[in-house]
Design a protein around this motif. Structure first.
Motif, PDB file in Angstrom:
ATOM      1  N   ASP A 317       0.838  -1.252   0.059  1.00  0.00           N
ATOM      2  CA  ASP A 317      -0.008  -0.134   0.039  1.00  0.00           C
ATOM      3  C   ASP A 317       0.853   1.150  -0.070  1.00  0.00           C
ATOM      4  OD1 ASP A 317      -1.730   1.791   2.397  1.00  0.00           O
ATOM      5  OD2 ASP A 317      -2.751   1.449   0.216  1.00  0.00           O
ATOM      6  N   ASP A 318       2.067   1.005   0.354  1.00  0.00           N
ATOM      7  CA  ASP A 318       2.996   2.126   0.423  1.00  0.00           C
ATOM      8  C   ASP A 318       4.094   2.375  -0.724  1.00  0.00           C
ATOM      9  OD1 ASP A 318       3.798   4.644   2.346  1.00  0.00           O
ATOM     10  OD2 ASP A 318       5.782   3.502   1.604  1.00  0.00           O
ATOM     11  N   ALA A 319       4.215   3.472  -1.475  1.00  0.00           N
ATOM     12  CA  ALA A 319       5.301   3.540  -2.639  1.00  0.00           C
ATOM     13  C   ALA A 319       6.593   2.947  -2.208  1.00  0.00           C
ATOM     14  CB  ALA A 319       5.130   4.805  -3.058  1.00  0.00           C
ATOM     15  N   ARG A 320       7.073   3.396  -0.957  1.00  0.00           N
ATOM     16  CA  ARG A 320       8.393   3.088  -0.641  1.00  0.00           C
ATOM     17  C   ARG A 320       8.669   1.668  -0.209  1.00  0.00           C
ATOM     18  NH1 ARG A 320       7.075   7.904   1.799  1.00  0.00           N
ATOM     19  NH2 ARG A 320       5.683   6.857   3.487  1.00  0.00           N
ATOM     20  N   GLU A 321       7.710   0.842   0.031  1.00  0.00           N
ATOM     21  CA  GLU A 321       7.564  -0.633   0.273  1.00  0.00           C
ATOM     22  C   GLU A 321       7.496  -1.252  -1.267  1.00  0.00           C
ATOM     23  OE1 GLU A 321       4.152  -1.412   2.505  1.00  0.00           O
ATOM     24  OE2 GLU A 321       4.881  -0.899   4.220  1.00  0.00           O
ATOM     25  N   VAL A 322       6.731  -0.754  -2.193  1.00  0.00           N
ATOM     26  CA  VAL A 322       6.772  -1.144  -3.422  1.00  0.00           C
ATOM     27  C   VAL A 322       8.225  -1.078  -4.122  1.00  0.00           C
ATOM     28  CG1 VAL A 322       6.044  -0.788  -5.936  1.00  0.00           C
ATOM     29  CG2 VAL A 322       4.735  -0.714  -3.835  1.00  0.00           C
ATOM     30  N   PHE A 323       8.946   0.006  -3.842  1.00  0.00           N
ATOM     31  CA  PHE A 323      10.182   0.309  -4.503  1.00  0.00           C
ATOM     32  C   PHE A 323      11.243  -0.724  -3.655  1.00  0.00           C
ATOM     33  CE2 PHE A 323      14.283   2.272  -4.782  1.00  0.00           C
ATOM     34  CZ  PHE A 323      14.538   2.714  -6.126  1.00  0.00           C
ATOM     35  N   ALA A 324      11.169  -0.919  -2.473  1.00  0.00           N
ATOM     36  CA  ALA A 324      12.029  -1.686  -1.972  1.00  0.00           C
ATOM     37  C   ALA A 324      11.988  -3.160  -2.404  1.00  0.00           C
ATOM     38  CB  ALA A 324      11.866  -1.873  -0.482  1.00  0.00           C
ATOM     39  N   GLU A 325      10.706  -3.623  -2.584  1.00  0.00           N
ATOM     40  CA  GLU A 325      10.335  -4.909  -3.209  1.00  0.00           C
ATOM     41  C   GLU A 325      10.949  -4.957  -4.814  1.00  0.00           C
ATOM     42  OE1 GLU A 325       8.972  -8.606  -4.629  1.00  0.00           O
ATOM     43  OE2 GLU A 325       9.416  -7.843  -2.433  1.00  0.00           O
ATOM     44  N   LEU A 326      10.779  -3.977  -5.440  1.00  0.00           N
ATOM     45  CA  LEU A 326      11.364  -4.142  -6.829  1.00  0.00           C
ATOM     46  C   LEU A 326      12.820  -3.902  -6.672  1.00  0.00           C
ATOM     47  CD1 LEU A 326       8.829  -1.352  -8.320  1.00  0.00           C
ATOM     48  CD2 LEU A 326       8.998  -3.630  -8.813  1.00  0.00           C
ATOM     49  N   ALA A 327      13.691  -3.093  -5.936  1.00  0.00           N
ATOM     50  CA  ALA A 327      15.078  -2.999  -5.684  1.00  0.00           C
ATOM     51  C   ALA A 327      15.811  -4.197  -5.385  1.00  0.00           C
ATOM     52  CB  ALA A 327      15.397  -1.763  -4.851  1.00  0.00           C
ATOM     53  N   ALA A 328      14.935  -4.981  -4.758  1.00  0.00           N
ATOM     54  CA  ALA A 328      15.408  -6.480  -4.527  1.00  0.00           C
ATOM     55  C   ALA A 328      15.916  -7.214  -5.613  1.00  0.00           C
ATOM     56  CB  ALA A 328      14.692  -7.131  -3.317  1.00  0.00           C
ATOM     57  N   GLY A 329      15.277  -6.976  -6.660  1.00  0.00           N
ATOM     58  CA  GLY A 329      15.435  -7.713  -7.681  1.00  0.00           C
ATOM     59  C   GLY A 329      16.540  -7.404  -8.581  1.00  0.00           C
ATOM     60  N   VAL A 330      16.982  -6.182  -8.581  1.00  0.00           N
ATOM     61  CA  VAL A 330      18.268  -5.545  -9.300  1.00  0.00           C
ATOM     62  C   VAL A 330      19.570  -6.402  -8.911  1.00  0.00           C
ATOM     63  CG1 VAL A 330      19.630  -3.660  -9.453  1.00  0.00           C
ATOM     64  CG2 VAL A 330      17.087  -3.440  -9.007  1.00  0.00           C
ATOM     65  N   PRO A 331      20.161  -7.025 -10.130  1.00  0.00           N
ATOM     66  CA  PRO A 331      21.301  -7.736  -9.905  1.00  0.00           C
ATOM     67  C   PRO A 331      22.394  -6.981  -9.213  1.00  0.00           C
ATOM     68  CG  PRO A 331      20.360  -8.183 -12.050  1.00  0.00           C
ATOM     69  CD  PRO A 331      19.775  -6.851 -11.437  1.00  0.00           C
ATOM     70  N   ASP A 332      23.196  -7.445  -8.499  1.00  0.00           N
ATOM     71  CA  ASP A 332      24.539  -6.838  -8.086  1.00  0.00           C
ATOM     72  C   ASP A 332      25.237  -6.232  -9.155  1.00  0.00           C
ATOM     73  OD1 ASP A 332      24.079  -7.766  -5.789  1.00  0.00           O
ATOM     74  OD2 ASP A 332      25.293  -9.306  -5.725  1.00  0.00           O
ATOM     75  N   GLY A 333      25.715  -5.074  -8.965  1.00  0.00           N
ATOM     76  CA  GLY A 333      26.417  -4.306  -9.788  1.00  0.00           C
ATOM     77  C   GLY A 333      25.697  -3.386 -10.854  1.00  0.00           C
ATOM     78  N   HIS A 334      24.451  -3.615 -10.722  1.00  0.00           N
ATOM     79  CA  HIS A 334      23.342  -2.490 -11.574  1.00  0.00           C
ATOM     80  C   HIS A 334      22.723  -1.509 -10.563  1.00  0.00           C
ATOM     81  CE1 HIS A 334      23.932  -6.034 -14.065  1.00  0.00           C
ATOM     82  NE2 HIS A 334      23.747  -5.218 -15.193  1.00  0.00           N
ATOM     83  N   ALA A 335      22.897  -1.414  -9.414  1.00  0.00           N
ATOM     84  CA  ALA A 335      22.210  -0.403  -8.669  1.00  0.00           C
ATOM     85  C   ALA A 335      22.718   0.964  -9.077  1.00  0.00           C
ATOM     86  CB  ALA A 335      22.654  -0.921  -6.968  1.00  0.00           C
TER      87      ALA A 335
END
Length: 335
Positions: A317-335
């Motif tokens: 329900d919170d945009a920050r939580e959505v972003f954290a979930e999505l960011a968890a899928g970014v491979p190492d070296g791409h952040a």
């Protein structure tokens, strides 16, 4: 359905929050830019619709003959009555002038300007670059991506057919440009040298990881953020996003006159069964009148329930939580 709060929240979390400017006056665009800047000092993006003319559509920026308006209203009248919305009797105002919108968007000084429904003219790209603004185009096919790269954009959004809302195809009819992201993204990556941003069907870390595995340099997410309390979507719309299944969404011209993906409801079925759909933007302007009233009275059967095929994966329900979930899928070296 953009909101300044959501745009700023995504940027504050570490993403590039974006605000859609469709239909907004130059004055409103400047106010949006000011409001977003008050909320965040981080980069953000703005999105504009190019004045694209599809088959059967009037010249962009022109008025609408009263006979066309009356024919469209005859088909929509039951929905106006159901919503208790006033039926327009005078002239229907056209969309705001694109050049005025563009000037206001430049004044807002976003980090990036994204465009749909075509290749931005060379002078627009040059003017953006002169102001330090990156330019992003949107493609639904490989030829569209190549046309955008030739037009000088800095990045291309590869929008798979799973994506919510309008299909921004501009070289062929949307019905002939329905390529799923799994096929579209790697082919666009192979066809252009600029960074590719994956869009469509991405709602959690798994979708982000898949996008990078397919060669994308980033991911664009809509429905999962639309379902958050920071978005401008009515609560009933946000609730429907979280419970929708992929096969339930459809592409329809009913609500706007252009093909768009969303959840069908009574309004969509009534309009499609009636068979009289005015061309864009007249259909969109007219249905917008009863849709605004439907949002006020809480009637989801009269709203445009835009959402993608992965909408039901939205969990937060919170945009920050959505972003954290999505960011968890970014491979190492791409952040």
């Amino acid at each position: 359905m953009s909101s300044e709060e959501l745009t700023a929240a995504v940027s504050e979390a570490g993403g590039l929050g974006s605000y859609g400017l469709y239909g907004l006056s130059a004055e409103r665009i400047r106010a949006v830019g000011d409001d977003v800047r008050r909320r965040t000092a981080r980069p953000f993006a703005l999105n504009l619709w190019l004045p694209f003319r599809g088959p059967g559509e009037p010249e962009p920026g022109g008025g609408f003959p009263r006979d066309d308006v009356d024919r469209a209203l005859a088909a929509l009248r039951p929905l106006f009555e159901e919503a208790g919305a006033p039926v327009p009797e005078g002239p229907v105002a056209p969309l705001p002038d694109f050049d005025d919108q563009l000037a206001a968007a430049f004044d807002a000084q976003p980090a990036a300007l994204s465009f749909v429904f075509g290749v931005p003219p060379a002078d627009v790209v040059e003017a953006a670059h002169a102001r330090g603004i990156r330019v992003i185009g949107t493609a639904t096919t490989v030829p569209e991506a190549q046309a955008l790269e030739a037009g000088g954009v800095d990045a291309v959004v590869a929008s798979g057919s799973e994506a919510a809302g309008h299909r921004p195809s501009f070289l062929s009819d949307p019905a002939d440009s329905l390529v799923g992201g799994l096929a579209l993204i790697p082919q666009v990556v192979d066809a252009v040298s600029v960074p590719v941003i994956a869009a469509g069907g991405i709602a959690d870390r798994r979708g982000v990881a898949a996008a990078f595995a397919l060669g994308a340099s980033g991911a664009q997410v809509g429905s999962a953020f639309l379902a958050t309390r920071q978005s401008a979507a009515p609560a009933l719309h946000r609730d429907r996003i979280r419970t929708a299944l992929a096969h339930e969404t459809v592409l329809t011209r009913a609500m706007s006159g252009r093909a768009a993906r969303g959840l069908p409801n009574r309004a969509v079925r009534t309009i499609e069964q009636g068979g009289a759909i005015a061309p864009f933007p007249l259909q969109n302007i007219l249905t917008g009148i009863f849709r605004r009233r439907a949002a006020e009275i809480g009637d989801a059967d009269l709203l445009s329930l835009w959402m993608g095929q992965s909408a039901g994966l939205s969990r937060h329900d919170d945009a920050r939580e959505v972003f954290a979930e999505l960011a968890a899928g970014v491979p190492d070296g791409h952040a």
